[in-house]
Design a protein around this motif. Structure first.
Motif, PDB file in Angstrom:
ATOM      1  N   VAL A  36       0.800  -1.145  -0.013  1.00  0.00           N
ATOM      2  CA  VAL A  36       0.182   0.166  -0.190  1.00  0.00           C
ATOM      3  C   VAL A  36       0.821   1.195   0.129  1.00  0.00           C
ATOM      4  O   VAL A  36       1.570   1.451   0.976  1.00  0.00           O
ATOM      5  CB  VAL A  36      -0.824   0.038   1.221  1.00  0.00           C
ATOM      6  CG1 VAL A  36      -1.924   1.166   1.325  1.00  0.00           C
ATOM      7  CG2 VAL A  36      -1.853  -1.459   1.245  1.00  0.00           C
ATOM      8  N   LYS A  38       0.024   4.601  -0.455  1.00  0.00           N
ATOM      9  CA  LYS A  38      -0.769   5.640  -0.485  1.00  0.00           C
ATOM     10  C   LYS A  38       0.060   6.794   0.199  1.00  0.00           C
ATOM     11  O   LYS A  38      -0.148   8.133   0.011  1.00  0.00           O
ATOM     12  CB  LYS A  38      -1.935   5.615   0.231  1.00  0.00           C
ATOM     13  CG  LYS A  38      -1.959   5.068   1.626  1.00  0.00           C
ATOM     14  CD  LYS A  38      -3.499   4.550   2.166  1.00  0.00           C
ATOM     15  CE  LYS A  38      -3.215   4.229   3.625  1.00  0.00           C
ATOM     16  NZ  LYS A  38      -4.461   3.559   4.162  1.00  0.00           N
ATOM     17  N   ASN A  59      -5.535   3.945  -2.302  1.00  0.00           N
ATOM     18  CA  ASN A  59      -6.812   4.167  -1.814  1.00  0.00           C
ATOM     19  C   ASN A  59      -7.648   5.419  -2.369  1.00  0.00           C
ATOM     20  O   ASN A  59      -8.811   5.837  -2.185  1.00  0.00           O
ATOM     21  CB  ASN A  59      -7.110   4.096  -0.421  1.00  0.00           C
ATOM     22  CG  ASN A  59      -6.358   5.175   0.383  1.00  0.00           C
ATOM     23  OD1 ASN A  59      -5.689   6.007  -0.208  1.00  0.00           O
ATOM     24  ND2 ASN A  59      -6.922   5.460   1.524  1.00  0.00           N
ATOM     25  N   ILE A  81      -8.084   0.023  -3.236  1.00  0.00           N
ATOM     26  CA  ILE A  81      -8.600  -0.614  -2.188  1.00  0.00           C
ATOM     27  C   ILE A  81      -9.404   0.397  -1.329  1.00  0.00           C
ATOM     28  O   ILE A  81      -9.904  -0.007  -0.322  1.00  0.00           O
ATOM     29  CB  ILE A  81      -7.222  -0.812  -1.138  1.00  0.00           C
ATOM     30  CG1 ILE A  81      -6.289   0.281  -0.695  1.00  0.00           C
ATOM     31  CG2 ILE A  81      -6.632  -1.983  -1.700  1.00  0.00           C
ATOM     32  CD1 ILE A  81      -5.205  -0.183   0.326  1.00  0.00           C
ATOM     33  N   MET A 165     -11.744  -5.090   6.750  1.00  0.00           N
ATOM     34  CA  MET A 165     -10.879  -4.517   7.520  1.00  0.00           C
ATOM     35  C   MET A 165     -11.491  -4.758   8.874  1.00  0.00           C
ATOM     36  O   MET A 165     -12.650  -4.649   9.237  1.00  0.00           O
ATOM     37  CB  MET A 165     -11.019  -2.886   7.167  1.00  0.00           C
ATOM     38  CG  MET A 165     -10.295  -2.456   5.943  1.00  0.00           C
ATOM     39  SD  MET A 165     -10.644  -0.805   5.511  1.00  0.00           S
ATOM     40  CE  MET A 165      -9.564  -0.192   6.523  1.00  0.00           C
ATOM     41  N   MET A 208      -3.898  -6.015   7.510  1.00  0.00           N
ATOM     42  CA  MET A 208      -2.857  -4.803   7.361  1.00  0.00           C
ATOM     43  C   MET A 208      -1.847  -4.974   7.993  1.00  0.00           C
ATOM     44  O   MET A 208      -1.460  -5.890   8.786  1.00  0.00           O
ATOM     45  CB  MET A 208      -3.785  -3.537   7.568  1.00  0.00           C
ATOM     46  CG  MET A 208      -4.985  -3.487   7.037  1.00  0.00           C
ATOM     47  SD  MET A 208      -6.178  -2.323   7.277  1.00  0.00           S
ATOM     48  CE  MET A 208      -5.430  -0.718   7.864  1.00  0.00           C
ATOM     49  N   SER A 209      -0.712  -3.672   8.259  1.00  0.00           N
ATOM     50  CA  SER A 209       0.520  -3.919   9.149  1.00  0.00           C
ATOM     51  C   SER A 209       0.376  -4.492  10.375  1.00  0.00           C
ATOM     52  O   SER A 209       0.871  -5.466  11.009  1.00  0.00           O
ATOM     53  CB  SER A 209       1.168  -2.711   9.045  1.00  0.00           C
ATOM     54  OG  SER A 209       1.509  -2.271   7.858  1.00  0.00           O
ATOM     55  N   ARG A 224      -2.826  -6.479   2.535  1.00  0.00           N
ATOM     56  CA  ARG A 224      -2.556  -5.139   2.137  1.00  0.00           C
ATOM     57  C   ARG A 224      -1.544  -4.361   3.281  1.00  0.00           C
ATOM     58  O   ARG A 224      -1.970  -3.971   4.245  1.00  0.00           O
ATOM     59  CB  ARG A 224      -4.037  -4.327   2.146  1.00  0.00           C
ATOM     60  CG  ARG A 224      -4.870  -5.011   1.316  1.00  0.00           C
ATOM     61  CD  ARG A 224      -6.314  -4.350   1.196  1.00  0.00           C
ATOM     62  NE  ARG A 224      -6.803  -3.992   2.742  1.00  0.00           N
ATOM     63  CZ  ARG A 224      -7.498  -4.887   3.447  1.00  0.00           C
ATOM     64  NH1 ARG A 224      -8.108  -5.690   2.670  1.00  0.00           N
ATOM     65  NH2 ARG A 224      -7.770  -4.250   4.581  1.00  0.00           N
ATOM     66  N   VAL A 225      -0.419  -4.287   2.961  1.00  0.00           N
ATOM     67  CA  VAL A 225       0.520  -4.110   4.031  1.00  0.00           C
ATOM     68  C   VAL A 225       1.050  -2.690   3.465  1.00  0.00           C
ATOM     69  O   VAL A 225       1.765  -2.418   2.599  1.00  0.00           O
ATOM     70  CB  VAL A 225       1.659  -4.912   4.156  1.00  0.00           C
ATOM     71  CG1 VAL A 225       2.743  -4.438   5.323  1.00  0.00           C
ATOM     72  CG2 VAL A 225       1.073  -6.316   4.357  1.00  0.00           C
ATOM     73  N   GLY A 226       0.837  -1.380   4.453  1.00  0.00           N
ATOM     74  CA  GLY A 226       1.651  -0.221   4.110  1.00  0.00           C
ATOM     75  C   GLY A 226       2.696   0.052   4.803  1.00  0.00           C
ATOM     76  O   GLY A 226       3.852  -0.181   4.505  1.00  0.00           O
ATOM     77  N   ARG A 227       2.502   0.562   6.061  1.00  0.00           N
ATOM     78  CA  ARG A 227       3.485   1.239   7.041  1.00  0.00           C
ATOM     79  C   ARG A 227       4.678  -0.022   7.038  1.00  0.00           C
ATOM     80  O   ARG A 227       5.778   0.389   6.984  1.00  0.00           O
ATOM     81  CB  ARG A 227       2.933   1.328   8.435  1.00  0.00           C
ATOM     82  CG  ARG A 227       2.321   2.754   8.583  1.00  0.00           C
ATOM     83  CD  ARG A 227       1.522   2.626   9.736  1.00  0.00           C
ATOM     84  NE  ARG A 227       0.436   1.819   9.653  1.00  0.00           N
ATOM     85  CZ  ARG A 227       0.239   0.997  10.883  1.00  0.00           C
ATOM     86  NH1 ARG A 227       1.107   1.027  11.937  1.00  0.00           N
ATOM     87  NH2 ARG A 227      -0.575   0.156  10.989  1.00  0.00           N
TER      88      ARG A 227
HETATM   89  C1  LIG Z   1      -3.946   2.291   4.415  1.00  0.00           C
HETATM   90  C2  LIG Z   1      -4.706   1.091   4.152  1.00  0.00           C
HETATM   91  C3  LIG Z   1      -3.933  -0.226   4.126  1.00  0.00           C
HETATM   92  C4  LIG Z   1      -2.648  -0.383   4.799  1.00  0.00           C
HETATM   93  O1  LIG Z   1      -2.453   0.143   6.172  1.00  0.00           O
HETATM   94  P1  LIG Z   1      -1.213  -0.183   7.078  1.00  0.00           P
HETATM   95  O2  LIG Z   1      -1.649  -0.129   8.516  1.00  0.00           O
HETATM   96  O3  LIG Z   1      -0.253   1.002   6.657  1.00  0.00           O
HETATM   97  O4  LIG Z   1      -0.477  -1.522   6.681  1.00  0.00           O
HETATM   98  C5  LIG Z   1      -4.837  -1.438   4.026  1.00  0.00           C
HETATM   99  N1  LIG Z   1      -6.006  -1.511   3.529  1.00  0.00           N
HETATM  100  C6  LIG Z   1      -6.645  -0.333   3.380  1.00  0.00           C
HETATM  101  C7  LIG Z   1      -8.071  -0.327   2.894  1.00  0.00           C
HETATM  102  C8  LIG Z   1      -6.098   0.784   3.612  1.00  0.00           C
HETATM  103  O5  LIG Z   1      -6.721   2.193   3.532  1.00  0.00           O
END
Ligand SMILES: *Cc1c(COP(=O)(O)O)cnc(C)c1O
Length: 241
Positions: A36, A38, A59, A81, A165, A208-209, A224-227
């Motif tokens: 992710v 964003k 997103n 997403i 989520m 997620m993270s 879905r891994v961002g941070r």
């Molecule tokens: C931002 C986001 C993520 C990633 O989140 P992190 O906590 O940074 O891993 C995953 N899914 C969705 C829908 C998001 O908006």
């Protein structure tokens, strides 16, 4: 900006995925890590590609736009997403392959029309608000089956599975809440795959993270891994779970 930290993050996340898969007696090959992006600029893309991370997610269209004009953009599979307004469908459909968060029938129908017009096939997941949190989007658990039955077979879309989520994990909170949500979604996906007689309804976008190892234990195929991937603070040992 120096993106050399990406290599360590990718290594750490992949190791975590492998361990979680092993705990669940699953094949790690069936789990796709979606980065992710964003919160970072398009300059991150070469570093991700260098590590063979080819699935990226955004997103919001306004933020995604700059990344999609990067010279390497076509090397990636793009996942949308976020929640999607109908007036953005025309921008999203030509550029994104996967749409994770379809939360109403009207949106599904609009995606179908636009994809059909462009002779594309979108990979689509229905978002489910499993915990029924008022601030979150998604179908209610009780409504998903009827909606999927009505939408299945619309042109331009391959209906691939479900997305959710989990409620935010506070530092003290019990991971059992997230686990229950993921387990419920996994059970529903299995039932729906059978009800719809749809072999390709085989995807579960969850985790997620903070909670992706739990999601993998409970059947996630798309995390879905961002941070933890693109955030600079992560270290190989610092991945926690
Ligand atoms: C931002 C986001 C993520 C990633 O989140 P992190 O906590 O940074 O891993 C995953 N899914 C969705 C829908 C998001 O908006």
């Amino acid at each position: 900006m120096d993106y050399s930290y990406i290599k360590n993050n990718v290594t750490a996340v992949r190791a975590t995925v492998d361990l979680a898969a092993k705990r669940a007696h699953r094949n790690a090959q069936e789990i796709r890590v979606v980065a992710v992006t964003k919160s970072v600029s398009e300059d991150v893309l070469p570093a991700l590609l260098a590590e063979d991370v080819v699935d990226v997610a955004e997103n919001r269209w306004q933020v995604a736009r700059d990344k999609l004009s990067h010279p390497l953009a076509d090397q990636f599979h793009w996942h949308f997403i976020g929640s999607l307004q109908l007036n953005k469908v025309k921008y999203i459909v030509p550029r994104f392959e996967w749409i994770h968060a379809v939360d109403r029938e009207e949106l599904y129908q609009a995606l179908s029309s636009e994809a059909t017009r462009l002779e594309r096939t979108l990979q689509v997941l229905l978002q489910v608000n499993v915990a029924e949190e008022p601030q979150k989007h998604g179908f209610r658990l009780d409504d998903v089956t009827a909606a999927a039955k009505r939408l299945q077979g619309l042109p331009g879309i391959s209906l691939r599975g479900l997305m959710t989520m989990a409620p935010m994990l506070g530092p003290e909170s019990n991971v059992d809440v997230a686990r229950d949500v993921f387990r419920t979604l996994c059970r529903l996906q299995g039932e729906l795959r059978h009800t719809l007689s749809l072999e390709t309804f085989d995807q579960l976008s969850m985790g997620m993270s903070d909670d992706y190892p739990i999601a993998i234990e409970e059947g996630a195929t798309l995390v879905r891994v961002g941070r933890n991937l693109v955030g600079k603070q992560t270290t190989p040992e610092g991945d926690g779970l």
